[in-house]
Design an enzyme around this catalytic site. Structure first.
Site, short mmCIF file in Angstrom:
data_model
loop_
_atom_site.label_atom_id
_atom_site.label_comp_id
_atom_site.label_asym_id
_atom_site.label_seq_id
_atom_site.Cartn_x
_atom_site.Cartn_y
_atom_site.Cartn_z
N HIS A 155 -24.24 -7.63 4.90
CA HIS A 155 -24.38 -7.96 3.46
C HIS A 155 -24.97 -6.80 2.67
O HIS A 155 -25.61 -7.01 1.65
CB HIS A 155 -25.23 -9.21 3.24
CG HIS A 155 -24.87 -10.36 4.12
ND1 HIS A 155 -23.99 -11.35 3.77
CD2 HIS A 155 -25.24 -10.65 5.39
CE1 HIS A 155 -23.85 -12.21 4.76
NE2 HIS A 155 -24.59 -11.81 5.78
N LYS A 282 -25.32 18.19 -9.57
CA LYS A 282 -24.53 17.25 -8.78
C LYS A 282 -23.89 17.89 -7.54
O LYS A 282 -23.43 19.01 -7.56
CB LYS A 282 -23.41 16.62 -9.63
CG LYS A 282 -23.89 15.65 -10.68
CD LYS A 282 -24.74 14.50 -10.13
CE LYS A 282 -23.95 13.49 -9.33
NZ LYS A 282 -23.09 12.64 -10.16
N GLU A 289 -14.47 10.06 -1.44
CA GLU A 289 -13.98 9.14 -2.48
C GLU A 289 -12.45 9.16 -2.54
O GLU A 289 -11.81 8.12 -2.72
CB GLU A 289 -14.55 9.54 -3.85
CG GLU A 289 -16.05 9.36 -3.95
CD GLU A 289 -16.57 9.97 -5.24
OE1 GLU A 289 -16.79 9.23 -6.19
OE2 GLU A 289 -16.73 11.21 -5.29
#
Ligand code: ARG
Length: 479
Positions: A155, A282, A289
């Site tokens: 979960h 970043k 992705e």
């Protein structure tokens, strides 16, 4: 336009109709398959005495010439409805009317089925090779990272301590199943459709077994009416590939999460980290992705193929031409994702301290305490409740489980003893012994299984005939 007969109104097909109906942009990629299939078909026609020897020799040399000219870029199929027609048109330009013998006893319906089967068979070899490399890589990473301990999640909540080796072998187990799925597709594709003609077979003395043997198929398709409309082998390949992409996508999601500062478990090498055009700080996991993003294409292709076939009546229908984009696209997609994983997986590393820290101020060893009580003879359900109470009280007091020693003793001395008997997170991992668990011996066994699956994939790939070999044999064969 070869396929435009007088019955169909002669050569006057509207250019707009040709443009709309052409599959050449997609099936140009099947040129090698088409030429090899034609060489095998021609060899049969010649052996059976259906085509005179001299004509067969001329066509044979013509086809070999086309292959060579295609390799060197001199011949690019153009100006026709599909690659099959473009080959025949070019052959006719080069040889004259004698080229017209080649299409005896076959139709584009069985021809395209053959080209697609040859294509899928060879891509199965490529995917199996890619899977073998990936499985070996995952086995190596599992071995290297077996002492790193991190939380496993259910979960998306911290659940129990596991080793990073176990995390890697979980994904390895998925890809090992994909080896089986690809091998199933390979079994489905391994039947020669050539020679069933348009749908009903032929009255000519052909022998389908000759091209079957020459092209190294282990059997013939059973029924021509089925054969010309059958794309099950394509569905099976796209399914196996989409499932592989799905597994890659789930791995990618873990990596994307784990490289975020919220988790901080994994660090990307600069060589695979992408930047932001605006935010100078970043370091983004774009590769993972995109791996995740590409899986959408695979699933879309599977649905597209299913939908194309679903409502078709028996036999060949032109709708089947729409199989090209999902099938060819999926093959390219899955191979590019396998390539990306191969490059990126060696370039992520675990931050062992961050992984361990995530376990330490948490309650991921609660089950270990309950199991310690079980070992002392307490029924599991009551152990579970007693540890649950301890966890709640520890949380209330702002204590981690391992700092709750006194609290445990005060609640219930037996619980105190159980808690004291539970070691640190590494001991938790080391103490697991059930089959398929994170215990070190079990992870070792899982690593072995991944290596076995890699060897199996490699061996299966090695037995798959390659077009280039088939061409060489056929080109020399019936001269
Ligand atoms: N271009 C078609 C395809 O690639 C082959 C043509 C099949 N036969 C026909 N009669 N139109 O699937």
């Amino acid at each position: 336009m070869i396929a435009k007969t007088d019955a169909a109104g002669g050569p006057g097909l509207l250019p707009e109709v040709l443009a709309f109906s052409s599959s050449l942009e997609q099936d140009r990629a099947l040129l090698r398959e088409d030429l090899v299939g034609s060489l095998a078909h021609l060899a049969m026609l010649s052996r059976q005495g259906i085509v005179p020897a001299e004509a067969a020799r001329a066509i044979h040399d013509g086809l070999v010439g086309l292959w060579r000219d295609a390799e060197s870029g001199v011949f690019v199929p153009a100006g026709e409805e599909d690659v099959h027609m473009a080959v025949e048109a070019e052959l006719t330009r080069r040889l004259g009317d004698v080229a017209g013998f080649l299409h005896t006893g076959r139709s584009r319906n069985d021809q395209v089925a053959l080209d697609l089967r040859l294509f899928v068979r060879e891509r199965c070899a490529d995917v199996l090779t890619g899977l073998a490399q990936l499985l070996d890589l995952l086995a190596a990473r599992a071995e290297a990272d077996r002492d790193v301990v991190l939380p496993a999640y259910t979960h998306r909540q911290r659940a129990q301590p596991i080793s990073a080796g176990y995390w890697w072998t979980a994904y390895g187990a998925m890809f090992a199943r994909d080896v089986e799925a690809v091998r199933f597709a390979l079994g489905q594709v391994d039947a020669s459709p050539l020679g069933v003609g348009a749908i009903a077979g032929t009255s000519l003395p052909t022998d389908r077994r000759i091209p079957q043997a020459l092209l190294d198929f282990s059997r013939l398709t059973l029924n021509g009416l089925d054969t010309v409309g059958d794309r099950d082998f394509a569905l099976d390949f796209v399914y196996a590939s989409s499932r592989l992409l799905l597994h890659a996508s789930r791995l990618a999601t873990d990596v994307v999460d784990f490289t975020s500062s919220e988790f901080g478990f994994l660090v990307l090498d600069d060589a695979i980290a992408c930047g932001s055009s605006l935010m100078p700080q970043k370091k983004n996991p774009d590769v993972f992705e995109l791996v995740r993003g590409r899986s959408g294409q695979g699933i879309g292709a599977l649905v597209q193929l299913f939908t194309t076939i679903k409502g078709l009546p028996g036999g060949y229908n032109r709708d089947l031409q729409e199989d090209r984009a999902p099938l060819l696209g999926t093959a390219a997609n899955v191979l590019s994702v396998l390539g990306a994983l191969r490059v990126a997986i060696p370039r992520i590393r675990f931050d062992a301290d961050r992984c361990r820290a995530a376990l330490e101020r948490d309650y991921t060893q609660a089950t270990d305490v309950a199991e310690a009580l079980v070992k002392a003879g307490v029924p599991f359900r009551s152990a579970y409740r007693r540890v649950g109470t301890l966890v709640r009280k520890a949380q209330g007091a702002g204590l981690g489980l391992m700092q709750a020693q006194e609290l445990a003793h005060s609640l219930d001395p037996e619980l105190g003893v159980a808690l004291a008997s539970v070691g640190d997170v590494r001991a938790s991992v080391a103490g697991k012994r059930s089959a398929g668990s994170t215990g070190p011996a079990e992870v070792e066994r899982q690593i072995g299984a991944l290596r076995d699956a890699a060897a199996e994939a490699r061996a299966a790939a090695g037995t798959i005939p390659r077009l280039a070999q088939l061409f060489t044999t056929l080109a020399e064969g019936s001269r």
